[in-house]
Design an enzyme around this catalytic site. Structure first.
Site, mmCIF file in Angstrom:
data_model
loop_
_atom_site.group_PDB
_atom_site.id
_atom_site.type_symbol
_atom_site.label_atom_id
_atom_site.label_comp_id
_atom_site.label_asym_id
_atom_site.label_seq_id
_atom_site.Cartn_x
_atom_site.Cartn_y
_atom_site.Cartn_z
ATOM 1 N N CYS A 87 0.829 -1.208 0.000
ATOM 2 C CA CYS A 87 0.000 0.000 0.000
ATOM 3 C C CYS A 87 0.862 1.255 0.000
ATOM 4 C CB CYS A 87 -0.941 -0.002 1.196
ATOM 5 S SG CYS A 87 -0.102 -0.245 2.777
ATOM 6 N N HIS A 124 -1.010 0.913 7.585
ATOM 7 C CA HIS A 124 -1.568 0.923 6.231
ATOM 8 C C HIS A 124 -1.496 2.338 5.673
ATOM 9 C CE1 HIS A 124 -4.081 -0.206 2.862
ATOM 10 N NE2 HIS A 124 -4.970 0.722 3.165
#
Length: 996
Positions: free
Chosen positions: A454, A827
């Site tokens: 990510c 994330h």
């Protein structure tokens, strides 16, 4: 006597008169009488019991039978013979079409009087055969319950040997066909009691004959795994499983999941129907069996089955949390389904619309069960927030609903996620990324997460949304001797033109991956961005220059070509320059060095220093080309860490502050801040956001991006161990170091240094401070005095008289957010919008373009939220508030685009000219063909998947109208009792909806 009894029973006398006469007849029956009279009385009492049209007549028949059974056993045994019973069981009793429903009750009543008779064994043998035949005929729940009652009282009548196994299997078949045809509460309770009697008989048989358990379970699995078009088997089958000893569970599940004869479709059908059993109110251990089978499927890597079943059933399981009677089991199943479904957010996101309503309902119920369930549900939701961060717009209503509930710590969350994962090998689930049937409604394309990538996806999407950079990359011609830039061009082209909802950046990852990164581990997106830009820059320097390609295609004028002769694309787009000056505080000698940068790394000021409005630090606006006067004495120097600047000469213009500024929203009617002077402003009446009273600025005591830039540009004292070696003094001396921006980049990249090394824990910790982000940023750029004065004399905005600085305005275009508390975990996702020049094409080119109008401030440009494969519409409000709602979600890397101005007009003109001449970038032939082929391939894949999927799940048990449970709670707040969310008793409608 039989005639007298019949006449009395059939008469119209009052019941009390009848009762007295009947009592006399019964007393007379206790006396000895001949066999013929006994038969007549037995026949009459049998007739009354089996065909009596009133309860009173049946009661009279029962009393007479019991008296003759006690006082005339021989005659009763002779009457109650095998042939008579066989006739009753096979032909029934009474007129055709009106056969008696009480035959089994009659037999059960009479058996007690023949247990010791010689004919008992013959009768039991007959009944063993007949009950098996009856069960094979699929009797109604009521009749099946009567058989169970008979066999429970007289186990001698239970079939034996092979017939017993067959009987158990057929009994399971019967239960599978049970249906409650009424919605009345009394009828439902009667049905549940009947089911309980039948399953109780199975339990009794299994206790004495354990060998019958596995064949019974095999039959049950055959029923629930059937894919034939037929009525779905009854949830009453849950009552069978509850009696299976738990010690058999592991073996049963292992055999099922390793049986090659069971197809995936059959297994999916079976587990889907088992999950429906959470609705069954009388089941015990049902949740344990469901979870065990789900775990068994995970152990043999049947992930596709688990995914299909979870996505199709999780909403129905969730809806059952409304009902106290099944809540505990439903919550257990829900917890496992969510905590194990870790490869994708799909399952959790299906529940998001319903969570606030359920939480409100449980709070309203105010019971121990509801309170406990709320706490467990909140823990589960926070686990999902942790696992699938990056959806602030979706999560905000849910977070609001559970804000008052306890929050688990991170260790607890990691424990739960680690304990329930389908597999510890993440690559085994790589092919099961979220299924996206079509492009996002935004028209944008997502990027597939290839295993903690990510960080790369967020950077790529931010670069892609930098439209000037994207167009330049897409305009590259074939054979440009830049392999990494070519891969980026292909990636951008697919993001621009692919029909897929998300594409894989695998090829670009392998080409741009820093060699020191650990595969599969989370990385620092800022570190990746620096490495990527450096690689692209160095690659172009050693290869063919981009300006040559632009010259050949006549996209650049001679003047522009000369100005950018030695600049790479990265320098043009992201390159800026900064002057670092160090002044010796003894001899006042100044040494300076100009450096290029592609991003500014902004540290956080110490907690004891307040940048905004502080007088203990030299404000940025006061930093000019003039340095401080030497102190008159050493005490003055030591007593004041920051020294006053030299006063301006009389001939100079009055020195005005030149600080990093932001454009914030004003409340309607609020006067503009006089300190801003001629700053670019927003008319409150015209600004669409100001009318709603929204503010872009953070609370007074919070930090902002300008605060961090001011701290970055503020003077730094070099003393003690950090003294400066002055070449003029030839020794270490106290000094002052200051940085000044001398050239603003086209795209300004700001990295907020949130990760610092903690020597106590020997780990990098994250600074979670909320930093307000201005949508418009005004940056001071140091220019030559002559140039600044020329701009001022021409009446142009952007320079402050006598300061040596000019203002460069930047618009926010991307924000990369890190969710988590460590750089090695968490994330990344990003907010982005496409900022383009706000100056019309007809703008005169003589000098600085005209100031942007209020409309051209681009507040209304659409924001997007990029989170791996998911792309959604968003807003600047979401960007501003994300950390307020989610403290671990903090802005990390910011992209700003420079507005047209004197310093950047050449590049803006070149980009504008290229846009006018060629419109959208034209891709070379090979790239267009590759995209076209992939789009055709994608359509073929969709068609094939649709066919396979239809065949795969067409037989999946349906859960129609599951949402009625939630809707009923919403619309019927006044209901009470039953299994409604607020009670534990009756309530016919909701109860029936629960069980069936």
């Amino acid at each position: 006597m039989d005639k007298i009894l019949e006449a009395v029973v059939m008469s119209s006398y009052p019941n009390n008169v009848k009762q007295g006469l009947v009592r006399r007849v019964i007393e007379a029956a206790k006396q000895p009488m001949d066999s013929e009279q006994c038969w007549s009385m037995l026949e009459l009492s049998t007739k009354l019991y089996l065909t009596g049209d009133t309860k009173y007549k049946r009661e009279v028949g029962k009393e007479v039978l019991e008296v003759y059974g006690h006082y005339h056993p021989e005659e009763f045994e002779e009457f109650f013979n095998v042939r008579f019973l066989l006739s009753l069981l096979q032909d029934g009793y009474g007129p055709l079409g009106k056969r008696s429903h009480y035959v089994l009750d009659y037999i059960q009543l009479g058996l007690q009087f023949v247990l010791e008779s010689p004919s008992a064994n013959s009768i039991f043998s007959l009944l063993r055969i007949e009950v098996l035949r009856k069960v094979c005929e699929r009797p109604s729940p009521k009749l099946c319950a009567k058989i169970s009652k008979l066999l429970t009282q007289y186990p001698q009548c239970i079939p034996t040997g092979k017939h017993q196994l067959l009987f158990c299997q057929q009994l399971v078949r019967c239960i599978g066909q049970f249906q409650c045809v009424s919605e009345g509460e009394d009828e439902i309770m009667e049905f549940l009691e009947q089911v309980n009697k039948v399953s109780g008989l199975l339990q009794r048989i299994w206790r004495t004959q354990t060998s019958a358990i596995l064949p019974s379970l095999k039959e049950l699995f055959t029923i629930i795994s059937s894919t034939e078009e037929q009525e779905a088997p009854s949830n009453a089958l849950a009552s069978v499983v509850q009696f299976v000893p738990l010690e058999l569970m592991d073996g049963v599940i292992r055999n099922l999941t390793n049986d090659d004869s069971i197809t995936d479709v059959q297994m999916m059908m079976a587990i889907g129907r088992m999950i429906d059993w959470v609705s069954w109110p009388l089941g015990k251990n049902i949740d344990k069996w469901i979870i065990a089978l789900l775990k068994g499927l995970a152990a043999v890597k049947k992930f596709s089955i688990l995914i299909e079943v979870t996505l199709s059933k999780i909403e129905k399981v969730f809806s059952k949390l409304l009902y106290p009677i099944v809540r505990e089991g439903a919550l257990s199943v829900l917890q496992y389904m969510l905590l194990s479904f870790q490869h994708s957010h799909e399952a959790f996101h299906l529940l998001l619309p319903h969570i606030p309503r359920l939480v409100a309902s449980l709070k309203k119920e105010d019971s121990n069960s509801a309170t406990s369930s709320l706490e467990q549900l909140a823990e589960l939701i926070h686990c999902m927030f942790f696992r699938f961060s990056g959806f602030p717009d979706l999560y905000e209503p849910v977070l609001e609903a559970i804000k008052a509930l306890p929050i688990p710590n991170e260790d607890r969350i990691k424990h739960l996620l680690g304990q329930n994962a389908w597999t510890s090998q993440k690559n085994e689930l790589a092919c099961f990324y979220p299924r996206l049937a079509s492009k996002s409604e935004t028209g944008k394309i997502g990027l597939i997460n290839l295993g903690n990538t990510c960080y790369m996806n967020s950077i790529i999407q931010s670069l892609f949304m930098a439209s000037d950079f994207r167009h330049s990359v897409l305009n590259l011609t074939e054979g440009n001797s830049q392999p990494l830039m070519t891969k980026l061009q292909w990636l951008f082209a697919f993001l621009e033109h692919s029909q897929r909802p998300a594409i894989s950046p695998e090829s670009f990852l392998s080409a741009s991956w820093p060699p020191w990164f650990t595969p599969g581990a989370q990385q620092d997106c800022s570190e990746y961005l620096k490495y990527l830009l450096d690689r692209l820059h160095e690659e172009e320097k050693t290869g063919k220059r981009i300006y040559q390609k632009l010259k050949e295609s006549s996209l650049m004028s001679q003047a522009v070509e000369h100005h950018y002769l030695n600049k790479t694309l990265i320098e043009k787009m992201f390159g800026g320059k900064m002057m670092t000056k160090i002044r010796c505080l003894k001899c006042l000698n100044v040494s300076s060095r100009e450096e290029a940068f592609t991003d500014l790394s902004l540290a956080f000021p110490p907690s004891d220093r307040n940048v905004r409005g502080s007088t203990s630090i030299l404000p940025v606006e006061e930093i000019g080309p003039q340095f401080i006067e030497p102190p008159e004495n050493a005490g003055q120097l030591m007593g004041s860490p920051w020294i006053r600047r030299k006063a301006p000469k009389a001939s100079d213009h009055a020195a005005s502050p030149m600080s990093v500024e932001t454009l914030s929203f004003q409340e309607p009617g609020e006067a503009a801040n006089p300190e801003r002077g001629n700053d670019v402003g927003v008319d409150a009446a015209k600004d669409p956001l100001s009318t709603s009273g929204e503010q872009a600025c953070a609370p007074k005591d919070s930090r902002s991006v300008p605060d961090l830039i001011n701290y970055f540009l503020s003077p730094e004292r070099l003393t003690a161990e950090n003294k400066y070696h002055c070449e003029k003094c030839a020794s270490l001396q106290d000094a002052e170091k200051v940085a000044e921006l001398t050239e603003g980049p086209h795209y300004l990249i700001l990295t907020l240094l949130r990760f610092s090394f903690d020597p106590r824990t020997m780990k990098r910790k994250k600074i979670l401070d909320n930093v307000s982000i201005p949508v418009v940023l005004k940056l001071p750029i140091l220019v030559a005095r002559e140039e600044a004065e020329e701009i001022c004399q021409c009446g142009k905005d952007g320079a402050v008289p006598g300061s040596g600085f000019m203002t460069v305005v930047y618009d926010l275009c991307s924000v990369v957010v890190h969710s988590g508390i460590s750089s090695e975990s968490g994330h990344y996702y990003c907010y982005s919008r496409e900022c383009t020049d706000t100056v019309p094409h007809g703008q005169p080119r003589d000098g600085v373009p005209k100031p942007a109008s209020d409309k051209q401030l681009d507040f209304e440009i659409q924001w997007y939220l990029f989170n791996d494969t998911r792309v959604s519409f968003s807003s600047f409000e979401s960007v501003s508030n994300v950390t307020s709602f989610f403290p671990k979600d903090t802005a990390y890397v910011l992209f700003y685009r420079q507005r047209p101005g004197r310093q950047s007009c050449l590049l803006h003109e070149a980009l504008a000219e290229a846009g006018r001449l060629h419109g959208e970038p034209s891709l070379h032939k090979d790239l267009m063909e590759a995209i076209s082929k992939d789009n055709i391939l994608f359509l073929q894949e969709q068609e094939k998947e649709a066919r396979n999927r239809a065949a795969y799940i067409s037989a999946l048990p349906k859960s129609p109208l599951w949402w009625r449970d939630l809707d009923r709670d919403k619309d019927d707040d006044s209901s009470s009792g039953g299994c409604s969310p607020a009670a534990g008793g009756g309530g016919s409608g909701s109860f029936h909806g629960l069980v069936f």
